[in-house]
Design an enzyme around this catalytic site. Structure first.
Site, PDB file in Angstrom:
ATOM      1  N   ARG A   1      49.705  93.256 -19.664  1.00 25.20           N
ATOM      2  CA  ARG A   1      48.887  93.878 -18.269  1.00 25.20           C
ATOM      3  C   ARG A   1      49.377  95.242 -17.655  1.00 25.20           C
ATOM      4  NH1 ARG A   1      43.260  90.550 -19.670  1.00 25.20           N
ATOM      5  NH2 ARG A   1      43.500  89.588 -21.759  1.00 25.20           N
TER       6      ARG A   1
ATOM      7  N   ASP B   1      29.723  93.738 -12.913  1.00 29.66           N
ATOM      8  CA  ASP B   1      30.867  93.234 -13.321  1.00 29.66           C
ATOM      9  C   ASP B   1      31.561  94.040 -12.304  1.00 29.66           C
ATOM     10  OD1 ASP B   1      32.039  92.611 -16.864  1.00 29.66           O
ATOM     11  OD2 ASP B   1      33.291  93.205 -15.572  1.00 29.66           O
TER      12      ASP B   1
END
Length: 285
Positions: free
Chosen positions: A47, A155
Site C-alpha cells: 500500500r 471518516d
C-alpha cells in the site's frame, strides 16, 4: 547525493526493514488506532507503493527515512493514512440494522416527539452506509407529518470522503438496493459506458461530510444525537482503544438514543452507559 535522491534512481526491490515496519506500525496505531501486526507487513509495503510514487521515492526504506528523519510526516501523514485504511463498504450491509430502524428505532423516536432525527455515520467510507440510512429515513419521514432528519458523515480518509460527497457508485455496488429505491433515489450516468449511478440531489442534500479521526480526544460534534453508526471499524482497534472511542461516542448520544456496531464487534468488558436491545444495537440509558 541524498538518500532520497538516490532512491529516485533505484528499482523497487528493497523490502521494508523490520525496524521501519515497527516505526510505521507504531505511528499508524498512535495516529489512527489501526493495529498493524507483523502479518500485515507485506500488505503495508504494497500500500505504501502508491505514496512512494507520489513522492518520487522508489525505495520503501528511503520513504521511511523521508517520513521519520526528514520531517516528511508534516505533510504526508494524512496521505499515508489514506493509503493504509481499509474502506470496505456496501449498500444495506448488515440489513438487520436497517430493519430495526424502520420497524422499531425510528417509530420509537417519533413517538417521543422527535421532530428532527439526528444521525452520525462515524466511519462512512465512500458513502454507501449513510446513503442507505438516508433511504430508510426518507421513507420513514414520508409517513410522519413534521418529522425530518439529518445525517453527519465522517471518516479519517480524505479520498473516500471525496467519493462520498460526489455520491457516485458503480452499478455493481447497488445490487442490494431494491428496484423501487433505485428508481426513487438513484439516477444513471448519461454516459452509459461509465457504468455508474449517482444519488439524486434531494437525498444528497440531507448529508453533511467532514474528516474526523476517532482517535482525537474530543469530537467537535453536538451531544444530542439520536443514532450513531460505528460499524466494522472497532475490529481494527485494540481493546483499550475500543473502550476510549466507544466512551467518546456515547458522550454524543442523547438519552434513549441508539448506538449500532458491526455484527462482529462487541462491548463485552467495556463499561458504557448503554443497554443491548438487539444484536449489536445498544440504547443509552
Amino acid at each position: 547525493m541524498s538518500r532520497q535522491a538516490a532512491a529516485l534512481q533505484a528499482p523497487e526491490t528493497e523490502q521494508l526493514s523490520a525496524r521501519n515496519f515497527q516505526r510505521l506500525s507504531t505511528f499508524i496505531q498512535d495516529y489512527s488506532g489501526i493495529k498493524m501486526p507483523a502479518n500485515k507487513r507485506t500488505m503495508l509495503e504494497g500500500r505504501l507503493r502508491r505514496r512512494m510514487r507520489a513522492t518520487r521515492i522508489n525505495d520503501v526504506n528511503a520513504y521511511c527515512h523521508y517520513l521519520f528523519e526528514e520531517n516528511g510526516l508534516d505533510g504526508e501523514a494524512i496521505h499515508l493514512i489514506d493509503a493504509v485504511t481499509t474502506n470496505k463498504t456496501e449498500f444495506f450491509r448488515e440489513p438487520a440494522h436497517f430493519d430495526f430502524l424502520a420497524t422499531k428505532g425510528l417509530p420509537a423516536l417519533a413517538a417521543k416527539g422527535k421532530r428532527e432525527i439526528k444521525i452520525w455515520s462515524s466511519a462512512c467510507s465512500t458513502g454507501a452506509e449513510p446513503y442507505t440510512i438516508a433511504m430508510v429515513l426518507d421513507e420513514f419521514c414520508e409517513t410522519q407529518r413534521g418529522v425530518d432528519y439529518s445525517i453527519l458523515c465522517t471518516d479519517i480518509c480524505t479520498e473516500v470522503l471525496d467519493q462520498a460527497v460526489a455520491g457516485r457508485f458503480f452499478e455493481q455496488m447497488i445490487e442490494p438496493v431494491s428496484m423501487a429505491r433505485r428508481q426513487r433515489y438513484l439516477m444513471r450516468a448519461r454516459d452509459t459506458a461509465r457504468n455508474e449511478v449517482r444519488v439524486k440531489p434531494h437525498l444528497r442534500a440531507k448529508l453533511a461530510f467532514a474528516r474526523l479521526n476517532l482517535m482525537d480526544d474530543a469530537y467537535p460534534i453536538e451531544t444530542n444525537l439520536d443514532i450513531i453508526f460505528c460499524r466494522n471499524i472497532l475490529i481494527y482497534f485494540d481493546k483499550p482503544t475500543q473502550a476510549k472511542v466507544l466512551s467518546r461516542l456515547c458522550n454524543h448520544l442523547a438519552p434513549g438514543g441508539y448506538l449500532l456496531l458491526g455484527h462482529s464487534e462487541s462491548i463485552v468488558g467495556i463499561d458504557l452507559p448503554v443497554v443491548q436491545i438487539a444484536n449489536t444495537v445498544f440504547q443509552k440509558r
